[in-house]
Design a protein around this motif. Structure first.
Motif, PDB file in Angstrom:
ATOM      1  N   UNK A  52       0.852  -1.185   0.000  1.00 18.85           N
ATOM      2  CA  UNK A  52       0.000   0.000   0.000  1.00 18.85           C
ATOM      3  C   UNK A  52       0.891   1.240   0.000  1.00 18.85           C
ATOM      4  N   UNK A  53       0.527   2.213  -0.815  1.00 16.12           N
ATOM      5  CA  UNK A  53       1.236   3.495  -0.853  1.00 16.12           C
ATOM      6  C   UNK A  53       0.245   4.583  -0.462  1.00 16.12           C
ATOM      7  N   UNK A  54       0.485   5.181   0.690  1.00 18.45           N
ATOM      8  CA  UNK A  54      -0.488   6.122   1.245  1.00 18.45           C
ATOM      9  C   UNK A  54      -0.030   7.562   1.095  1.00 18.45           C
ATOM     10  N   UNK A  55      -0.991   8.475   1.212  1.00 17.97           N
ATOM     11  CA  UNK A  55      -0.692   9.897   1.239  1.00 17.97           C
ATOM     12  C   UNK A  55      -0.420  10.335   2.683  1.00 17.97           C
ATOM     13  N   UNK A  56      -0.300  11.644   2.914  1.00 19.05           N
ATOM     14  CA  UNK A  56       0.061  12.164   4.239  1.00 19.05           C
ATOM     15  C   UNK A  56      -0.997  11.821   5.277  1.00 19.05           C
ATOM     16  N   UNK A  57      -0.598  11.083   6.291  1.00 20.63           N
ATOM     17  CA  UNK A  57      -1.499  10.736   7.384  1.00 20.63           C
ATOM     18  C   UNK A  57      -1.495  11.816   8.460  1.00 20.63           C
ATOM     19  N   UNK A  58      -2.626  11.909   9.168  1.00 25.72           N
ATOM     20  CA  UNK A  58      -2.696  12.774  10.344  1.00 25.72           C
ATOM     21  C   UNK A  58      -3.702  12.149  11.295  1.00 25.72           C
ATOM     22  N   UNK A  59      -3.630  12.540  12.570  1.00 29.46           N
ATOM     23  CA  UNK A  59      -4.551  12.009  13.556  1.00 29.46           C
ATOM     24  C   UNK A  59      -3.872  11.800  14.897  1.00 29.46           C
ATOM     25  N   UNK A  60      -4.512  11.082  15.822  1.00 32.98           N
ATOM     26  CA  UNK A  60      -3.959  10.860  17.159  1.00 32.98           C
ATOM     27  C   UNK A  60      -2.627  10.123  17.138  1.00 32.98           C
ATOM     28  N   UNK A  61      -1.799  10.427  18.132  1.00 31.59           N
ATOM     29  CA  UNK A  61      -0.537   9.740  18.385  1.00 31.59           C
ATOM     30  C   UNK A  61       0.550  10.039  17.357  1.00 31.59           C
ATOM     31  N   UNK A  62       0.407  11.084  16.560  1.00 28.85           N
ATOM     32  CA  UNK A  62       1.468  11.406  15.600  1.00 28.85           C
ATOM     33  C   UNK A  62       2.561  12.197  16.292  1.00 28.85           C
ATOM     34  N   UNK A  63       3.807  11.780  16.090  1.00 33.78           N
ATOM     35  CA  UNK A  63       4.936  12.420  16.757  1.00 33.78           C
ATOM     36  C   UNK A  63       5.047  13.877  16.304  1.00 33.78           C
ATOM     37  N   UNK A  64       5.260  14.807  17.233  1.00 35.79           N
ATOM     38  CA  UNK A  64       5.199  16.236  16.890  1.00 35.79           C
ATOM     39  C   UNK A  64       6.433  16.785  16.192  1.00 35.79           C
ATOM     40  N   UNK A  65       6.918  16.065  15.202  1.00 36.94           N
ATOM     41  CA  UNK A  65       7.885  16.610  14.256  1.00 36.94           C
ATOM     42  C   UNK A  65       7.180  16.856  12.921  1.00 36.94           C
ATOM     43  N   UNK A  66       6.060  16.169  12.699  1.00 38.74           N
ATOM     44  CA  UNK A  66       5.276  16.318  11.482  1.00 38.74           C
ATOM     45  C   UNK A  66       4.403  17.567  11.584  1.00 38.74           C
ATOM     46  N   UNK A  67       3.972  18.064  10.437  1.00 40.55           N
ATOM     47  CA  UNK A  67       3.381  19.393  10.361  1.00 40.55           C
ATOM     48  C   UNK A  67       2.219  19.614  11.326  1.00 40.55           C
ATOM     49  N   UNK A  68       1.201  18.779  11.260  1.00 41.93           N
ATOM     50  CA  UNK A  68      -0.023  19.056  12.018  1.00 41.93           C
ATOM     51  C   UNK A  68       0.210  19.007  13.527  1.00 41.93           C
ATOM     52  N   UNK A  69       0.793  17.942  14.101  1.00 42.05           N
ATOM     53  CA  UNK A  69       1.012  17.973  15.556  1.00 42.05           C
ATOM     54  C   UNK A  69       2.029  19.018  15.987  1.00 42.05           C
ATOM     55  N   UNK A  70       3.016  19.322  15.126  1.00 40.77           N
ATOM     56  CA  UNK A  70       3.988  20.364  15.464  1.00 40.77           C
ATOM     57  C   UNK A  70       3.298  21.717  15.590  1.00 40.77           C
ATOM     58  N   UNK A  71       2.413  22.026  14.645  1.00 39.92           N
ATOM     59  CA  UNK A  71       1.716  23.305  14.674  1.00 39.92           C
ATOM     60  C   UNK A  71       0.817  23.393  15.908  1.00 39.92           C
ATOM     61  N   UNK A  72       0.105  22.322  16.210  1.00 41.57           N
ATOM     62  CA  UNK A  72      -0.771  22.342  17.391  1.00 41.57           C
ATOM     63  C   UNK A  72       0.044  22.559  18.657  1.00 41.57           C
ATOM     64  N   UNK A  73       1.144  21.799  18.796  1.00 40.44           N
ATOM     65  CA  UNK A  73       1.965  21.912  20.007  1.00 40.44           C
ATOM     66  C   UNK A  73       2.592  23.299  20.123  1.00 40.44           C
ATOM     67  N   UNK A  74       3.177  23.805  19.042  1.00 44.73           N
ATOM     68  CA  UNK A  74       3.812  25.114  19.088  1.00 44.73           C
ATOM     69  C   UNK A  74       2.804  26.222  19.355  1.00 44.73           C
ATOM     70  N   UNK A  75       1.638  26.117  18.742  1.00 46.62           N
ATOM     71  CA  UNK A  75       0.618  27.136  18.965  1.00 46.62           C
ATOM     72  C   UNK A  75       0.242  27.201  20.437  1.00 46.62           C
TER      73      UNK A  75
END
Length: 364
Positions: free
Chosen positions: A183-206
């Motif tokens: 399987x080749x997937x696109x960008x995942x997001x959601x719970x438990x994502x390490x905060x180096x990736x865009x979405x959790x990083x933005x939430x944490x920094x904000x």
């Protein structure tokens, strides 16, 4: 039972949690517990006899062979991978070690195990390899989305290492007959994502009052896939996918990074407002990373046509669930933001020029 590798990481842990929420079939979970592997992700399974956790490396072929002999799983699902492009730029060796050598060791152990099976078990066995759309390279604004027949053109050490592992999986099917699925997937997001990736990083920094870094002009386009939808697709491919086939898994949600960040800021303004002003005031544009792919887009019609899967979440519903989860799990974020994580942020962002106010200089 099934063997899941990398099952303490972001996608792997979501898969294990979802699997055991829907099935009593036990899971052997093999994870090296590197910086992004977190047993806290699996806390809901504490004391659950259906979940057998083994700390170990997929590069250890003897360990994997021993687990296969002991537990006799009907399938192996390989989530184990180094998966962050920026880290691959700073340290490509780990990516080759895990993604290429590790996949090779896992395939060798799986081949020996499978070849020793009885006829019925051999026919039922599956090796499912979880990969990425980044192996296909980059798209122009008007280009058609990636299909399963798009030529590989990886542009980072990460995507090159994943491309190599995909090729090995394909070769083990065509050379040895190993019943594989990719399987080749696109960008995942959601719970438990390490905060180096865009979405959790933005939430944490904000939430911490820190700058919200956007590479370049922020117009890099990605197709966003909610992680529970991805896990449902993997379950379906394991259940009914054709051996030797590749299935692209996407969310049908193309969006520029800057628009993702603005959406996050608006949602945080609603759900966790600051004392004054908007979180969008924290946006800064920083020097782009080398070789940054401009656009990814997945054509997920094959998996819908053949297997009946399509995502349940829109970006709007999935991102709201994601923001709400992170707001409710401040303790999880604090626990994963270790000294190693903070040193990584310094390594990646310290030498990038940043300018407050760049938000107003770029077009949406």
């Amino acid at each position: 039972m099934i063997l899941v590798t990398g099952g303490a990481g972001f996608i792997g842990s979501n898969f294990v949690l979802g699997w055991l929420a829907q099935s009593d079939e036990p899971v052997i979970n093999l994870d090296k517990l590197t910086y992004a592997g977190n047993l806290g992700n699996l806390q809901p399974l504490a004391g659950d006899p259906r979940h057998i956790f083994i700390k170990g490396d997929i590069c250890d072929e003897a360990l994997v062979a021993g687990l296969l002999e002991r537990y006799q799983p009907r399938a192996i699902l390989n989530f184990a991978a180094e998966s962050h492009v920026d880290r691959s730029i700073h340290g490509p060796r780990d990516f080759v070690t895990t993604n290429v050598n590790g996949s090779f060791a896992l395939l060798e152990a799986a081949r020996a195990y499978w070849q020793g099976m009885g006829k019925e078990d051999k026919a039922a066995f599956r090796f499912l390899h979880v990969s990425t759309d980044e192996v296909y390279g980059t798209l122009g604004p008007g280009d058609a989305p990636f299909t399963e027949t798009t030529a590989y053109a990886p542009n980072s050490p990460y995507s090159a290492s994943k491309a190599a592992s995909d090729h090995l999986v394909r070769a083990y099917h065509h050379t040895y007959g190993l019943p594989v699925l990719t399987t080749n997937c696109s960008n995942n997001y959601g719970p438990y994502q390490f905060p180096e990736k865009l979405i959790p990083l933005i939430i944490a920094n904000a939430r911490q009052g820190k700058p919200l870094p956007i590479y370049g002009d922020g117009q890099q386009v990605r197709d966003w896939l909610y992680v529970s939808d991805h896990c449902a697709a993997i379950r379906r491919v394991l259940e009914a996918g054709r051996c030797g086939e590749t299935y692209n898994v996407g969310g049908w949600n193309e969006m520029a990074n800057l628009d993702v960040v603005r959406t996050l800021c608006g949602m945080l303004d609603e759900l966790a407002p600051k004392a004054a002003g908007s979180y969008a005031g924290q946006i800064v544009h920083v020097q782009d990373r080398p070789g940054h792919d401009r656009r990814y887009a997945i054509d997920a019609r094959k998996i819908e046509r053949e297997l009946g899967w399509k995502p349940l979440e829109t970006f709007e519903t999935g991102i709201r669930k994601t923001v709400e989860w992170y707001l409710e799990h401040d303790d999880w974020v604090r626990n994963v933001q270790s000294g190693d994580y903070l040193r990584w942020l310094d390594t990646n962002y310290a030498n990038r020029d940043a300018g407050h106010g760049a938000e107003t200089r770029t077009s949406a």
